[in-house]
Design an enzyme around this catalytic site. Sequence first.
Site, short mmCIF file in Angstrom:
data_model
loop_
_atom_site.label_atom_id
_atom_site.label_comp_id
_atom_site.label_asym_id
_atom_site.label_seq_id
_atom_site.Cartn_x
_atom_site.Cartn_y
_atom_site.Cartn_z
N ASP A 136 -26.90 15.71 56.85
CA ASP A 136 -26.90 17.02 57.48
C ASP A 136 -27.72 17.04 58.77
OD1 ASP A 136 -25.14 18.66 56.14
OD2 ASP A 136 -26.57 19.24 54.61
N GLU B 197 -33.37 18.73 56.91
CA GLU B 197 -31.98 18.46 57.29
C GLU B 197 -31.50 19.34 58.43
OE1 GLU B 197 -29.71 19.11 53.68
OE2 GLU B 197 -31.19 20.56 53.02
N CYS C 246 -32.85 10.34 52.29
CA CYS C 246 -31.65 10.12 51.48
C CYS C 246 -30.43 10.31 52.38
CB CYS C 246 -31.61 11.09 50.29
SG CYS C 246 -31.75 12.82 50.74
#
Length: 574
Positions: free
Chosen positions: A457, A433, A504
């Site tokens: 993120d 991320e 995700c």
Amino acid sequence: MPEIITGKNLSEGIGFGSVIISEQAEINISDEKIESSQIKNEIKSFKDSIQKAHIQLRKLRDNVGEHLDEDSAAIFDAHIMMLDDPGFNKLIVEHIENLQKAEFAIKLAGEEYVSQFETLSSDYMRARALDIKDVSQRLIANIQGIELTDFQNTDEPVIVVAEELTPSASAQLDTKYVNGIITAKGGSTSHAAIIARSLNIPLVSEIDNILEKVTPGDNLIVDGFSGDVILQPTEVEMAAYSEKEKMKKERQNELKEWIGQETKTIDGIKINLFANIKGPEDVNDFLNNDAEGVGLYRTEFLYMNRMNLPSEEEQFQAYKTVLEAAKDKPVIIRTLDIGGDKELSYLNLPKESNPFLGERSIRFLLKNEELFRTQLRALVRASQHGNLKVMFPMITTLDEFNRAKALLIEEKERFEAEIKEKLEEISTGIMVETPSAAIISDQLAKYADFFSIGSNDLIQYTMAADRLNSQVSDLYQPYHPSVLNLINKVIDSGQKNNKWVGICGEMACDEKSIALLIGFGIDELSVTSKKVLQTRDYVSKIKKTDMEHLAEAALQVDSGEDVVYLIEEYLNLT
């Protein structure tokens, strides 16, 4: 003419009914000082109120658990914990000893706690301030002998309108007559939203001055899909929304046909379709929607909405419950991810001027080793009960990953020595991320067993744009060439090292993104449980080879807007 106002949709569905205003019971509290001789009696009144509240809340919890789900019932576990919180009780007694009446002492203590929560940047933690208000009001009402009834009796369909709904009020919702909810305040993690979703009652929130815009008895339509609220709808609009609701239900029934099917593209490429969960309370949704595994277990929710750290045993039981329910399906459990917009008030961590770039996630865990080891021990113990994979968040360097993995191995070896038994190896992965992790993903892939791209993120850090800040929301661009090149690099690094790569975040749920991701060669998508079947249906209509051409073309264009245009052209969405 009917008026349409738009808020934030927090629970899907369409509801019709007349307005009923939900207002809190009027409780008058005197700030008049007491005599020192009355202190003992006031403390007794407070303690009697605590005992009565225990009985009330346990009854409420049992009722909610029987009729709703464990997630909704757990709301009242937090309230019961609040009653027993030593700090809260001590503060109330101190106010009484300073010659305040018990009711006023509770009010003051509650306000002090509320102010601490309301200053936090996390929406989730700010929503917990309402728990404290609810508990405080219950204690005061018990002392004054006031019954906290929130809804008047009704025998016709109604739409509940409120400034905000307390958990106690939400628990009284009767699905026989309550067809919708509208509030001025409340987010997706509010208890009203949790309970509304459990009851399948449409909820629209964040409508300023809603109480000034409606009158009891007004007819309304609440569209929990779009966030629209239609004031005084015509018969034509009523018919149109009835048809919309019917079509949505038919679509949901059609999607159930995908239960038990594999997630494959037209040309037979298997995509692993996993679900995101926040704890045991989500297991039923995960199973009922036929997810193929858990792609992201957010363990921070075990640590939030409470006044102290969860014990090793408490964590073990939570992880074990999920692993046993999943049987042989993989369960990826992310270690504690706090910081940024997720805070734990009871740790009294120093304020940071830029918490998203501060001591969060793995950085916090490595500096608080005993706390980290407690979680790792619980995970090691739970690994005996299912197909566990452990994922470390916000890795930026290889050293961070190696240090975290070394601690996991140490705790595993220590536990093996205790039980005199060798456990199976635990797969360890990295949540990619940060741009740093993406850029060195070829190096990280030699040591990690898998990657999961945290798209929210990654976009935020790549574009240097806080995704929660409306002032720079135009720069939060999922399709910007820089973001896509990083995602492509991570997937390519995984493939070259025979490591699978998942994703995700919002991109995993978005149809345009999914098309690109399949073209890049993504192995796994992790979405909310309720989107599993919808995503499976969509993937079945995609041809992998076509998406490879799309992905190749997308990496050649100059802007995010051009990428979107390209995707729409390929998918015939224009």
